[in-house]
Design an enzyme around this catalytic site. Structure first.
Site, mmCIF file in Angstrom:
data_model
loop_
_atom_site.group_PDB
_atom_site.id
_atom_site.type_symbol
_atom_site.label_atom_id
_atom_site.label_comp_id
_atom_site.label_asym_id
_atom_site.label_seq_id
_atom_site.Cartn_x
_atom_site.Cartn_y
_atom_site.Cartn_z
ATOM 1 N N GLY A 34 33.074 37.430 38.501
ATOM 2 C CA GLY A 34 33.376 38.386 37.441
ATOM 3 C C GLY A 34 34.853 38.385 37.060
ATOM 4 O O GLY A 34 35.520 37.343 37.055
ATOM 5 N N SER A 35 35.370 39.563 36.788
ATOM 6 C CA SER A 35 36.730 39.682 36.236
ATOM 7 C C SER A 35 37.830 39.289 37.202
ATOM 8 O O SER A 35 39.004 39.226 36.800
ATOM 9 C CB SER A 35 36.960 41.112 35.758
ATOM 10 O OG SER A 35 36.109 41.417 34.674
ATOM 11 N N THR A 36 37.506 39.028 38.480
ATOM 12 C CA THR A 36 38.543 38.560 39.400
ATOM 13 C C THR A 36 39.050 37.175 39.012
ATOM 14 O O THR A 36 40.068 36.717 39.550
ATOM 15 C CB THR A 36 38.014 38.516 40.854
ATOM 16 O OG1 THR A 36 36.842 37.698 40.910
ATOM 17 C CG2 THR A 36 37.679 39.919 41.338
#
Length: 576
Positions: free
Chosen positions: A293-295
């Site tokens: 995801g956004s990591t």
């Protein structure tokens, strides 16, 4: 006057017959003795040796496993294995033996009778008994019951280190984890000796040592048991609090890539396998792939900065908070309007990173992500380690490039994600990770980005844990931390599921001079909270806070304007 009776005389022929019989018998015995001492002497000697002289295997002690400070994690303790010879046992003493072993008499009698009928001379009674309990059974003096020395593996930290260490089978051979990976190194070499035993199996004389047992080599890990306990406790509490399916956490030394803690939920107790469930044995931090995801957004931003086309204050218009790519609507949480590059990280803007990725193109994004270790292994040699997945440039059309830019359509393990984050802590170099303490450090590392860009991205991640960021629950009292939240929909049978998520937080601390890298993954949390900033970020805060203090990292100065200071530092880096 009557005549006196004459004495009875033995006939000469009878006397000669009896005497000849005795002489003949004596000759037969003498001939038999001569034959036994000459012709059959080697055979009889061999048979005698087989009935008294035994060749015993002396098991070698398996090497111990310790943490980086020498604390025992896996040790071998002496035990005794009891067995019997069904051909020698007296059936009348079976009830006494069964009582001593705490076994039903009928069960033991049935086993012995079955082995006797099959003409077996060996049958296990009980393996790996404590020496005290085994000696009580042997003291009964039951013919046919014997005891052999052996070793049993014991794990002092039990479920806390289970996934990392693995287990051995009853014969002392590694089956999972590091016990399997380093089985030959830990096993050693069994010894052998020649002994004389009596009828009851007792050693009367030790004839000779044929081979001296050599203990296995000890294994020293990079893991810190104190930090392992901290990470395990906090992860277990979070998984229970959110009624999650599973979880994993990986803590690395940001300076050299050493694995300081690696924990999973659910776990199991390797010392008691009566209720062991196979699904609990998965080392999810190494063997399970997740969409991060956004990591992954810090890497997309770093690629943009490294290209030279953008600076940290470059502005991207994310209005109206939505962008359509091949009939798919990619949205932000709300319309953030015009954001600078830092703001894209702070607000976790999907629209912002999609525009950056489309401008850079698939070749640039793929090359940068691959250099960071996405889609690769950590080369640990750990059994069952999964290989990450990163689509090739020719597979990255507009839509797939867009999703990859914010962490969908690719996969990594939690450990691989933690390793990728070391590129931000060591001046743009990706460090090799270590589970076993290396004899010498490799000074070389994989250059991914410039030191200036790495420093800029770390400063940007510091804004994520501020009041205006998505990961404010990751804040640590006394220290300035930085990181990135991630919330990814889980994949089901018919595609992405709306109500199932993987909550992730990846970060470093302290951001002024990173000491530690930590990745927390909570799989499928139930309830109202499921975002990475709500579920994984608090776990990051609690683990990192205790880890920094246990490692005696000095707190940062309590500067209420630390965010302003970071912006000023970023400007200085831009000027350079």
């Amino acid at each position: 006057m009557s005549a006196e009776p004459q004495p009875h005389r033995i006939a000469r022929w009878r006397f000669a017959l009896v005497l000849s019989g005795f002489v003949l018998l004596l000759l037969v015995v003498q001939g038999r003795l001569v034959m036994l001492h000459t012709v059959k002497q080697p055979f009889l000697f061999e048979q005698g040796e087989q009935r008294t002289v035994r060749h015993e295997v002396q098991p070698a002690m398996r090497g111990s496993i310790t943490d980086r400070h020498g604390r025992p994690l896996a040790v071998s303790t002496p035990v005794v294995t009891l067995w019997l010879n069904p051909q020698q046992i007296d059936p009348k003493r079976l009830p006494e033996l069964a009582k001593a072993l705490n076994l039903p008499t009928r069960t033991l009698a049935s086993r012995v009778a079955n082995a006797f009928d099959k003409q077996r001379e060996f049958m296990y009674l009980q393996r790996q008994m404590s020496p005290q309990d085994a000696q009580q059974v042997l003291d009964l003096g039951i013919a046919g019951v014997y005891g052999d020395e052996d070793f049993r593996r014991f794990y002092p930290a039990a479920e806390v280190t289970a996934h990392l260490l693995g287990i051995v089978n009853i014969d002392g051979q590694g089956q999972e984890g590091l016990e399997l990976a380093y089985n030959d190194y830990l096993s050693g070499r069994d010894g052998a000796r020649q002994v004389v035993k009596d009828l009851y199996g007792n050693v009367v004389q030790s004839v000779q040592v044929q081979q001296v047992p050599r203990a296995g080599d000890d294994l020293r890990l990079t893991m810190d048991l104190r930090l392992q306990y901290v990470a395990y406790r906090e992860l277990k509490a979070a998984v229970a609090a959110h009624n999650a399916k599973a979880g994993a956490a990986v803590l690395l030394d940001a300076r050299n890539g050493d694995v300081l803690a690696l924990v999973n939920q659910p776990s199991y107790n390797p010392n008691n396998r009566a209720t062991l469930k196979p699904e609990h044995m998965r080392n999810r931090a190494i063997a399970d792939l997740i969409e991060p995801g956004s990591t992954m957004k810090p890497f997309t931003v770093a690629a943009a900065l490294e290209s030279g086309r953008y600076r940290s204050n470059s502005e991207i218009d994310t209005s109206p908070g939505i962008i359509r790519v091949k009939r798919k609507a990619i949205r932000d949480h709300r319309n953030y309007g015009v954001l600078d590059i830092t703001g894209i990280i702070t607000k976790s803007s999907n629209v912002g990173v999609v525009k950056l990725a489309h401008d850079l193109g698939p070749e640039s994004i793929w090359s940068f992500f691959a250099d960071a270790g996405v889609g690769d292994t950590t080369v640990l040699g750990f059994p069952g380690e999964a290989v990450g997945r990163l689509p090739y440039p020719e597979q990255l059309d507009e839509l797939r490039l867009a999703t990859v830019s914010y962490g969908y359509g690719l996969s990594v393990t939690p450990l691989q994600l933690a390793q990728a984050y070391t590129t931000f802590t060591e001046g743009g170099c990706r460090l090799p990770v270590h589970l076993v303490m290396p004899e010498q450090r490799d000074p070389e590392c994989k250059r991914v980005m410039s030191e200036r860009v790495a420093r800029q991205v770390v400063d940007m991640m510091g804004t994520v844990v501020s009041e205006r960021g998505t990961g404010k629950r990751a804040r640590i009292d006394g220290y300035q931390a930085g990181g990135k939240t991630g919330t990814a929909h889980k994949v089901g049978e018919s595609g992405y599921e709306d109500a199932r998520y993987t909550a992730v937080f990846a970060g470093v601390a302290p951001i002024s001079d990173p000491e530690l890298v930590l990745v927390v993954v909570v799989d499928d949390p139930q309830g109202q909270e499921y975002y990475g900033g709500e579920v994984a970020a608090p776990v990051f805060s609690r683990i990192m806070s205790q880890a920094l203090r246990l490692r005696q990292v000095l707190p940062d100065e309590r500067d209420p304007n630390w965010l302003t200071t970071l912006v000023a530092k970023r400007g200085q880096h831009e000027a350079q």
